[in-house]
Design an enzyme around this catalytic site. Structure first.
Site, PDB file in Angstrom:
ATOM      1  N   LYS A   1       1.008  -0.989  -0.004  1.00  0.00           N
ATOM      2  CA  LYS A   1      -0.096  -0.082   0.158  1.00  0.00           C
ATOM      3  C   LYS A   1       0.906   1.271   0.049  1.00  0.00           C
ATOM      4  O   LYS A   1       1.275   1.410   1.145  1.00  0.00           O
ATOM      5  CB  LYS A   1      -1.119  -0.070   1.205  1.00  0.00           C
TER       6      LYS A   1
ATOM      7  N   GLU B   1       9.439   2.120  10.818  1.00  0.00           N
ATOM      8  CA  GLU B   1      10.559   2.897  10.361  1.00  0.00           C
ATOM      9  C   GLU B   1       9.689   4.198  10.178  1.00  0.00           C
ATOM     10  O   GLU B   1       9.080   4.689   9.293  1.00  0.00           O
ATOM     11  CB  GLU B   1      10.999   2.643   8.912  1.00  0.00           C
TER      12      GLU B   1
ATOM     13  N   CYS C   1      13.685  11.161   6.421  1.00  0.00           N
ATOM     14  CA  CYS C   1      13.489  10.891   7.820  1.00  0.00           C
ATOM     15  C   CYS C   1      14.777  11.026   8.766  1.00  0.00           C
ATOM     16  O   CYS C   1      14.966  11.228   9.685  1.00  0.00           O
ATOM     17  CB  CYS C   1      13.023   9.374   8.040  1.00  0.00           C
TER      18      CYS C   1
ATOM     19  N   GLU D   1      10.097  17.009  14.315  1.00  0.00           N
ATOM     20  CA  GLU D   1      10.296  16.612  12.817  1.00  0.00           C
ATOM     21  C   GLU D   1       9.758  17.666  11.923  1.00  0.00           C
ATOM     22  O   GLU D   1       8.317  17.778  12.099  1.00  0.00           O
ATOM     23  CB  GLU D   1       9.992  15.345  12.568  1.00  0.00           C
TER      24      GLU D   1
HETATM   25  N1  LIG Z   1      12.628   5.853   9.492  1.00  0.00           N
HETATM   26  C1  LIG Z   1      12.394   5.694   7.974  1.00  0.00           C
HETATM   27  O1  LIG Z   1      13.058   4.948   7.458  1.00  0.00           O
HETATM   28  C2  LIG Z   1      11.650   6.720   7.410  1.00  0.00           C
HETATM   29  C3  LIG Z   1      11.780   6.781   6.080  1.00  0.00           C
HETATM   30  C4  LIG Z   1      11.122   7.830   5.250  1.00  0.00           C
HETATM   31  C5  LIG Z   1      10.054   8.602   5.968  1.00  0.00           C
HETATM   32  N2  LIG Z   1       9.973   8.239   7.126  1.00  0.00           N
HETATM   33  C6  LIG Z   1       8.746   9.253   7.912  1.00  0.00           C
HETATM   34  O2  LIG Z   1       7.684   9.396   7.173  1.00  0.00           O
HETATM   35  C7  LIG Z   1       7.056  10.423   7.689  1.00  0.00           C
HETATM   36  C8  LIG Z   1       6.563  11.293   6.186  1.00  0.00           C
HETATM   37  O3  LIG Z   1       5.808  10.420   5.434  1.00  0.00           O
HETATM   38  P1  LIG Z   1       4.256  10.368   5.306  1.00  0.00           P
HETATM   39  O4  LIG Z   1       3.918  11.844   5.412  1.00  0.00           O
HETATM   40  O5  LIG Z   1       3.867   9.676   4.086  1.00  0.00           O
HETATM   41  O6  LIG Z   1       3.846   9.490   6.557  1.00  0.00           O
HETATM   42  P2  LIG Z   1       2.193   9.289   7.113  1.00  0.00           P
HETATM   43  O7  LIG Z   1       2.841   8.499   8.346  1.00  0.00           O
HETATM   44  O8  LIG Z   1       1.201  10.096   6.869  1.00  0.00           O
HETATM   45  O9  LIG Z   1       2.124   8.218   6.110  1.00  0.00           O
HETATM   46  C9  LIG Z   1       2.951   6.970   5.848  1.00  0.00           C
HETATM   47  C10 LIG Z   1       2.018   5.595   5.170  1.00  0.00           C
HETATM   48  O10 LIG Z   1       1.268   5.219   6.400  1.00  0.00           O
HETATM   49  C11 LIG Z   1      -0.039   5.116   5.932  1.00  0.00           C
HETATM   50  N3  LIG Z   1      -0.966   5.462   7.037  1.00  0.00           N
HETATM   51  C12 LIG Z   1      -1.449   6.679   7.407  1.00  0.00           C
HETATM   52  N4  LIG Z   1      -2.202   6.404   8.357  1.00  0.00           N
HETATM   53  C13 LIG Z   1      -2.323   4.840   8.756  1.00  0.00           C
HETATM   54  C14 LIG Z   1      -3.231   4.332   9.630  1.00  0.00           C
HETATM   55  N5  LIG Z   1      -4.004   4.552  10.340  1.00  0.00           N
HETATM   56  N6  LIG Z   1      -2.931   2.835   9.364  1.00  0.00           N
HETATM   57  C15 LIG Z   1      -2.207   2.160   8.425  1.00  0.00           C
HETATM   58  N7  LIG Z   1      -1.476   3.190   7.396  1.00  0.00           N
HETATM   59  C16 LIG Z   1      -1.525   4.527   7.742  1.00  0.00           C
HETATM   60  C17 LIG Z   1      -0.152   6.293   4.938  1.00  0.00           C
HETATM   61  O11 LIG Z   1      -1.099   6.112   3.861  1.00  0.00           O
HETATM   62  C18 LIG Z   1       0.973   6.137   3.998  1.00  0.00           C
HETATM   63  O12 LIG Z   1       1.195   5.199   3.151  1.00  0.00           O
HETATM   64  C19 LIG Z   1       7.941  11.298   8.245  1.00  0.00           C
HETATM   65  O13 LIG Z   1       7.866  11.105   9.608  1.00  0.00           O
HETATM   66  C20 LIG Z   1       9.281  10.580   8.247  1.00  0.00           C
HETATM   67  O14 LIG Z   1      10.350  10.662   9.169  1.00  0.00           O
HETATM   68  C21 LIG Z   1      10.619   7.619   7.822  1.00  0.00           C
END
Ligand SMILES: NC(=O)c1ccc[n+]([C@@H]2O[C@H](COP(=O)([O-])OP(=O)(O)OC[C@H]3O[C@@H](n4cnc5c(N)ncnc54)[C@H](O)[C@@H]3O)[C@@H](O)[C@H]2O)c1
Length: 489
Positions: free
Chosen positions: A180, A255, A289, A389
């Site tokens: 997804k 992650e 991230c 962040e």
């Molecule tokens: N640690 C790592 O490896 C890493 C790498 C890249 C990004 N990030 C983090 O990702 C974030 C930015 O990305 P974003 O804005 O897409 O994050 P987000 O948390 O809004 O979304 C990430 C994913 O989770 C899904 N999601 C959201 N709510 C959910 C729920 N209730 N249940 C299941 N899935 C759900 C979203 O649809 C999306 O596919 C930042 O916080 C960044 O630090 C972490």
């Protein structure tokens, strides 16, 4: 029409899920626009799947697991090899798609986003070929077996890279997957599903359901037939996934977010370290991230650091992501734009000193989610810009008086993903690296490595991706006692 949209439209894939080896119409009916962040205009619409589509995809993955989980290593390696080659062959389409859906400067998408994504597939293939799936220890046979059906949930910031860092090792391990991707970056994910199909993925081994978090992500996380969920995203979403997954006791790999420190020791080579530190903090417009967004510097060198940092920021070319000269495009979406603007204002009202940038768009860029590369100095560790962040081009310079204080500031965060140390004295840098509570530490800006395990301490998560550790995430351990015995004893 943009060539990537034209291709996906002609194939009909914008309104499809990929389940059981077929492109099909989803049960879901909701549609969502894909917004080009450089113009704020919709460039396409996709149809989102729903919980029913998740059921169908999980069923297909469950059925395919029976045969995929016992394929020969070389069968899986050969598949990954074909996927790797196809990504490289279609690199330009991927770069265009990523640039369009999340605003990455096209040069950066070509040089970074796509090649590193391909690397995760290549490394998964190579690690697989050498991995000891069966070892004997003290007369016990220890088998590493694929965990099962995996739900993979990815973000929009490095959209293809986040997909390949999960799909590569999961398939290498012998798992089957339901991906997804972020609903905000569906184009590169659809191109990736085309690659999987053209590489000859057996039906049901790889499935894609576009959709949002609350419906499709939550359904995957809670699904009783999913054995593991791996999510890359915000700490907020990671917690929701873990909560939804808890009743079925599935493994959850998170992650999540970061607020990574960059400790500049007093003997550091400042003219090298500071521009590289600014570049790392602002890479991908700060939407990484592990971006080192807290530069922790000796107070006696503060003026010199400020001068070098401001100079480095002024060399960035913010503008149209389609131009090869552009180094920094817009941030990826309106929510991100509003959030970054709000926190820049907060930094100013909390009394941090603005070195460059600030609120509003850069001059001449009235439309699009463009942000001025912003550096604050004399930042206090308790300020929001030092704790939250931001996920935008905002750097906080924090002065320190002793190395102990620098380490304490570095660790004064709920996160623990990346970290950097700068010093001419390797022994001193290593000693500081050992004291930082984070999953990775970079000494003097080394080259990126797809073999370095990547993941968080604390609220940055509990998973590890890349290399051998990345493969092991998708394995279960089975001990067989009596494995070598000929006679019952
Ligand atoms: N640690 C790592 O490896 C890493 C790498 C890249 C990004 N990030 C983090 O990702 C974030 C930015 O990305 P974003 O804005 O897409 O994050 P987000 O948390 O809004 O979304 C990430 C994913 O989770 C899904 N999601 C959201 N709510 C959910 C729920 N209730 N249940 C299941 N899935 C759900 C979203 O649809 C999306 O596919 C930042 O916080 C960044 O630090 C972490």
């Amino acid at each position: 029409m943009h060539p990537v949209i034209e291709r996906l439209t002609n194939a009909g894939h914008l309104d499809r899920v990929f389940i059981g080896g077929e492109w099909s119409a989803p049960a879901g009916r909701a549609r969502i626009a894909v917004i080009d962040p450089s113009t704020e205009q919709a460039v396409a619409e996709i149809t989102l799947g729903n919980a029913q589509d998740v059921d169908a995809a999980v069923a297909a993955a469950r059925e395919a697991f029976v045969t995929w989980s016992v394929t020969a290593v070389e069968t899986r390696a050969a598949l990954l090899d074909r996927v790797h080659k196809l990504i490289l062959e279609r690199a330009e389409s991927f770069a265009q798609a990523i640039s369009l859906e999340m605003g990455a400067a096209i040069g950066m998408a070509r040089r970074n986003q796509v090649p590193v994504a391909a690397e995760h597939i290549r490394v998964a293939r190579d690690v697989l070929r050498g991995y000891p799936f069966l070892v004997h220890r003290e007369g016990v046979a220890i088998l590493r077996e694929p965990i099962g059906v995996c739900g993979l949930i990815t973000p929009w910031n490095w959209p293809l890279y986040q997909i390949t860092a999960k799909v590569g090792p999961a398939l290498a391990a012998g798992c089957t997957v339901v991906l997804k991707p972020s609903e905000l970056s569906p184009l590169s994910a659809l191109l990736f599903a085309e690659v999987m199909r053209d590489a000859g993925i057996p039906a049901g081994v790889f499935n894609l359901v576009n959709g949002d978090g609350p419906e499709v992500g939550a359904a995957l996380s809670a699904h009783p037939d999913v054995d593991m969920v791996s999510i890359t995203g915000s700490t907020r979403a990671g917690v929701l996934v873990a909560q939804a997954a808890a009743p079925t006791v599935k493994r959850v790999a998170q992650e999540l977010g970061g607020k990574s420190p960059n400790i500049v020791l007093p003997d550091a080579d400042l003219p090298r370290a500071i521009p590289l530190g600014v570049a790392a903090a602002f890479r991908n417009v700060g939407q990484s991230c592990s971006a080192p967004t807290r530069m922790i510097v000796p107070r006696e060198h503060l003026a010199e650091v400020e001068r070098l940092a401001a100079e480095a920021a002024s060399a960035l070319i913010v503008g149209d992501p389609r131009s090869p000269q552009t180094t920094h495009g817009p941030v990826a979406n309106r929510a991100q734009f509003n959030r970054v603007q709000e926190i820049i204002e907060a930094g100013m009202s909390e009394g941090a000193r603005l070195l460059c940038g600030g609120p509003g768009r850069p001059p001449g860029l009235e439309r699009g989610f463009y942000i001025r590369p912003t550096i604050f100095s004399s930042v206090q560790p308790r300020m929001r810009i030092a704790q939250e962040e931001i996920f935008g081009p905002v750097l906080a310079i924090i002065p320190y008086d002793s190395v102990d204080e620098a380490v304490a500031i570095a660790n004064n965060t709920v996160y623990g993903l990346g970290a950097h140390v700068q010093s001419r004295d390797l022994a001193a840098a290593r000693a500081v690296a050992a004291r930082i509570r984070s999953g990775q530490v970079h000494i003097n800006h080394p080259a990126w490595s797809p073999h370095a395990p990547f993941g968080g301490y604390k609220r940055s998560g509990n998973g590890r991706e890349y290399g051998v550790e990345g493969l092991q995430e998708y394995l279960e351990t089975k001990a067989i006692l009596g494995y070598m015995n000929e006679e019952p004893t």
